[in-house]
Design a protein around this motif. Structure first.
Motif, PDB file in Angstrom:
ATOM      1  N   HIS A   1       5.158  -8.779  -4.092  1.00 19.89           N
ATOM      2  CA  HIS A   1       3.904  -8.358  -3.456  1.00 19.89           C
ATOM      3  C   HIS A   1       3.988  -6.907  -3.013  1.00 19.89           C
ATOM      4  O   HIS A   1       3.019  -6.139  -3.179  1.00 19.89           O
ATOM      5  CB  HIS A   1       3.616  -9.267  -2.266  1.00 19.89           C
ATOM      6  CG  HIS A   1       2.415  -8.829  -1.466  1.00 19.89           C
ATOM      7  ND1 HIS A   1       1.119  -9.003  -1.910  1.00 19.89           N
ATOM      8  CD2 HIS A   1       2.324  -8.224  -0.246  1.00 19.89           C
ATOM      9  CE1 HIS A   1       0.279  -8.516  -1.011  1.00 19.89           C
ATOM     10  NE2 HIS A   1       0.982  -8.044   0.005  1.00 19.89           N
ATOM     11  N   GLN A   2       5.138  -6.500  -2.458  1.00 20.03           N
ATOM     12  CA  GLN A   2       5.291  -5.126  -1.991  1.00 20.03           C
ATOM     13  C   GLN A   2       5.297  -4.145  -3.153  1.00 20.03           C
ATOM     14  O   GLN A   2       4.749  -3.033  -3.049  1.00 20.03           O
ATOM     15  CB  GLN A   2       6.594  -5.014  -1.196  1.00 20.03           C
ATOM     16  CG  GLN A   2       6.720  -3.743  -0.386  1.00 20.03           C
ATOM     17  CD  GLN A   2       5.745  -3.685   0.775  1.00 20.03           C
ATOM     18  OE1 GLN A   2       5.339  -4.719   1.287  1.00 20.03           O
ATOM     19  NE2 GLN A   2       5.353  -2.486   1.183  1.00 20.03           N
ATOM     20  N   LEU A   3       5.902  -4.535  -4.264  1.00 16.50           N
ATOM     21  CA  LEU A   3       5.997  -3.637  -5.414  1.00 16.50           C
ATOM     22  C   LEU A   3       4.651  -3.428  -6.090  1.00 16.50           C
ATOM     23  O   LEU A   3       4.302  -2.314  -6.478  1.00 16.50           O
ATOM     24  CB  LEU A   3       7.003  -4.188  -6.429  1.00 16.50           C
ATOM     25  CG  LEU A   3       8.485  -4.022  -6.115  1.00 16.50           C
ATOM     26  CD1 LEU A   3       9.324  -4.772  -7.129  1.00 16.50           C
ATOM     27  CD2 LEU A   3       8.875  -2.558  -6.100  1.00 16.50           C
ATOM     28  N   PHE A   4       3.882  -4.504  -6.240  1.00 17.26           N
ATOM     29  CA  PHE A   4       2.668  -4.446  -7.048  1.00 17.26           C
ATOM     30  C   PHE A   4       1.409  -4.284  -6.221  1.00 17.26           C
ATOM     31  O   PHE A   4       0.305  -4.396  -6.752  1.00 17.26           O
ATOM     32  CB  PHE A   4       2.559  -5.716  -7.907  1.00 17.26           C
ATOM     33  CG  PHE A   4       3.560  -5.761  -9.016  1.00 17.26           C
ATOM     34  CD1 PHE A   4       3.269  -5.226 -10.264  1.00 17.26           C
ATOM     35  CD2 PHE A   4       4.810  -6.315  -8.825  1.00 17.26           C
ATOM     36  CE1 PHE A   4       4.188  -5.254 -11.284  1.00 17.26           C
ATOM     37  CE2 PHE A   4       5.746  -6.347  -9.839  1.00 17.26           C
ATOM     38  CZ  PHE A   4       5.434  -5.817 -11.072  1.00 17.26           C
ATOM     39  N   LEU A   5       1.564  -4.013  -4.931  1.00 14.29           N
ATOM     40  CA  LEU A   5       0.390  -3.823  -4.086  1.00 14.29           C
ATOM     41  C   LEU A   5      -0.461  -2.635  -4.529  1.00 14.29           C
ATOM     42  O   LEU A   5      -1.691  -2.746  -4.605  1.00 14.29           O
ATOM     43  CB  LEU A   5       0.829  -3.665  -2.627  1.00 14.29           C
ATOM     44  CG  LEU A   5      -0.281  -3.656  -1.568  1.00 14.29           C
ATOM     45  CD1 LEU A   5      -1.021  -4.989  -1.586  1.00 14.29           C
ATOM     46  CD2 LEU A   5       0.305  -3.403  -0.184  1.00 14.29           C
ATOM     47  N   PRO A   6       0.125  -1.468  -4.876  1.00 11.78           N
ATOM     48  CA  PRO A   6      -0.724  -0.333  -5.288  1.00 11.78           C
ATOM     49  C   PRO A   6      -1.044  -0.298  -6.774  1.00 11.78           C
ATOM     50  O   PRO A   6      -1.654   0.667  -7.235  1.00 11.78           O
ATOM     51  CB  PRO A   6       0.126   0.878  -4.890  1.00 11.78           C
ATOM     52  CG  PRO A   6       1.526   0.413  -5.063  1.00 11.78           C
ATOM     53  CD  PRO A   6       1.537  -1.058  -4.753  1.00 11.78           C
ATOM     54  N   ILE A   7      -0.644  -1.298  -7.537  1.00 17.71           N
ATOM     55  CA  ILE A   7      -0.801  -1.262  -8.996  1.00 17.71           C
ATOM     56  C   ILE A   7      -2.032  -2.060  -9.400  1.00 17.71           C
ATOM     57  O   ILE A   7      -2.365  -3.090  -8.790  1.00 17.71           O
ATOM     58  CB  ILE A   7       0.465  -1.828  -9.682  1.00 17.71           C
ATOM     59  CG1 ILE A   7       1.671  -0.961  -9.315  1.00 17.71           C
ATOM     60  CG2 ILE A   7       0.309  -1.873 -11.193  1.00 17.71           C
ATOM     61  CD1 ILE A   7       2.971  -1.456  -9.883  1.00 17.71           C
TER      62      ILE A   7
END
Length: 222
Positions: free
Chosen positions: A52-58
């Motif tokens: 969730h933290q990695l793909f939040l801005p994607i």
């Protein structure tokens, strides 16, 4: 000092092959049950939070990479942490292995971006409002920066882990030899070694996260 980074073999079996296989044995696989045990629940929560933290801005189109990047993240964290144990080998201190991970991931982001959004991908090579005389120079600089990305990924991971392992070995060797001549200084050195070991644990996790985070940032250019 650098012998700890040399590729060794035992009974004809390269230890790097054993080290690369071991992480997948340590983690339990989910069972077909209504409720999982505490370890599986904690593992699923950890992976879900990191993903969730990695793909939040994607964008949603890049969420297809969630399984791959989460697997790479867990793989690197496990290798880095296992390498801190005594008499172990750390594959991520080898630049060839790190480049073998960085180049395909970077190349995949470039090829997918060129396939699905070629205009958008080429637009990154030339900022808006660039003066005409500077256009060829900026295109060359941006192209070079694109090719430097996988090198930066591999070198960053290798350099940080190698530096940490070297410091631990040098300080532990100093503490051992000082124990016979200056016990007080040796105790202080062992305290420094303990603090450095704790720091190396944090570095092992952070560097794996940074590696995957940078790959996820490259996805934002798609």
């Amino acid at each position: 000092v650098f012998d700890q980074f040399s590729l060794t073999a035992f009974m004809g079996i390269p230890l790097i092959a054993l080290a690369l296989t071991l992480p997948w044995i340590l983690y339990p696989t989910p069972q077909n049950r209504c409720l999982n045990n505490r370890l599986l629940t904690l593992q699923a929560w950890f992976i879900r939070q990191l993903t969730h933290q990695l793909f939040l801005p994607i964008n949603p189109g890049g969420h297809k990479w969630a399984l791959l990047l989460a697997s790479v993240l867990i793989f690197l964290i496990t290798l880095n942490l296992l390498g801190i144990l005594p008499y172990t080998f750390t594959p991520t201190t080898q630049l060839s292995m790190n480049m073998g991970l960085a180049v395909p991931l970077w190349l995949a982001t470039v090829l997918i971006g060129a396939r699905h959004q070629p205009t958008h991908s080429l637009a990154h090579l030339l900022p808006v409002g660039t003066p005409t005389p500077l256009i060829p120079i900026l295109i060359m600089i941006e192209t070079i920066s694109q090719f430097i990305r996988p090198i930066a990924l591999g070198v960053r991971l290798t350099a940080n882990l190698t530096a940490g392992h070297l410091l631990i070995q040098l300080i532990s060797t100093a503490a051992f030899y000082l124990a016979f001549t200056m016990p007080t200084v040796s105790i202080l050195t062992m305290g420094l070694l303990l603090l450095l070991s704790i720091l190396e644990l944090a570095v092992a996790i952070i560097q794996a996260y940074v590696f995957v985070l940078l790959v996820s940032l490259y996805l934002q250019d798609l």
